[in-house]
Design a protein around this motif. Structure first.
Motif, short mmCIF file in Angstrom:
data_model
loop_
_atom_site.label_atom_id
_atom_site.label_comp_id
_atom_site.label_asym_id
_atom_site.label_seq_id
_atom_site.Cartn_x
_atom_site.Cartn_y
_atom_site.Cartn_z
N GLU A 23 -12.83 -6.42 -6.45
CA GLU A 23 -13.62 -5.38 -7.12
C GLU A 23 -14.78 -5.98 -7.90
N GLN B 88 -10.15 -7.99 2.74
CA GLN B 88 -10.03 -7.32 1.45
C GLN B 88 -11.11 -7.87 0.52
N HIS C 10 0.82 -1.22 0.00
CA HIS C 10 0.00 0.00 0.00
C HIS C 10 0.85 1.27 0.00
N ASP D 52 2.66 3.00 -6.89
CA ASP D 52 1.73 2.42 -7.86
C ASP D 52 0.88 1.32 -7.23
N ARG E 246 -2.20 1.01 -6.29
CA ARG E 246 -3.52 0.71 -6.87
C ARG E 246 -3.39 -0.21 -8.09
N GLU E 247 -2.38 0.00 -8.90
CA GLU E 247 -2.16 -0.84 -10.08
C GLU E 247 -1.62 -2.21 -9.69
N LEU F 5 -2.26 -3.92 -6.79
CA LEU F 5 -3.16 -4.76 -6.00
C LEU F 5 -3.76 -5.94 -6.77
#
Length: 153
Positions: A122, A119, A48, A52, A54-55, A57
């Motif tokens: 998405e 977690q 985290h 980068d 976010r890319e 994960l």
């Protein structure tokens, strides 16, 4: 490392994109994939903190306890898709055949073992519509160990 012959093709799972398919039979309990060429593992907090993150994960997989691998180069193992009733059993980075698998079978695993505790993916499970939420480490290890013992019994 993927042990049986395989190919990558359109997934049979709605919305999943590509999938990994067996080109030869694999007996129940046999290895399908084994970890290799893993230069380093990270804590979730370290990932985290990366610029980068976010890319990265989607390319992050829990290997053990609170340590994760990051493989942004997307090797073919990354085409193993999620299922709550998977064809493969994820256990400590290895994937075992959950049953006798025929050529043409799409290899799937339960992503809850790969995610950080709590977690949420998405996307939702394509069959049930349920959220895919990471197991606590002890829960994951207990469940995958029991499932592996049953496969090998």
């Amino acid at each position: 490392m993927i042990l049986p012959r395989y190919h990558i093709g359109p997934s049979l799972i709605a919305g999943a994109g590509q999938g990994l398919f067996l080109d030869e039979p694999v007996a129940r309990g046999r290895l399908i994939t084994a970890p290799d060429a893993i230069p380093r593992v990270y804590t979730f907090d370290e990932i985290h903190a990366m610029p980068d993150a976010r890319e990265l994960l989607p390319a992050t997989v829990r290997w053990f306890e609170d340590r994760y691998t990051v493989t942004p180069e997307w090797p073919d193992e990354c085409y193993i898709n999620h299922a709550f009733a998977p064809s493969g059993l994820w256990h400590l980075g290895f994937v075992f055949a959950a049953a006798d698998l025929s050529p043409g079978t799409e290899v799937t695993v339960d992503y809850r073992h790969l995610l950080a505790p709590g977690q949420e993916e998405e996307f939702r499970d394509a069959r049930t519509g349920e959220a895919i939420v990471g197991f606590d480490w002890r829960e994951s290890l207990r469940a995958s160990t029991a499932a592996l013992a049953a496969l090998l019994a």
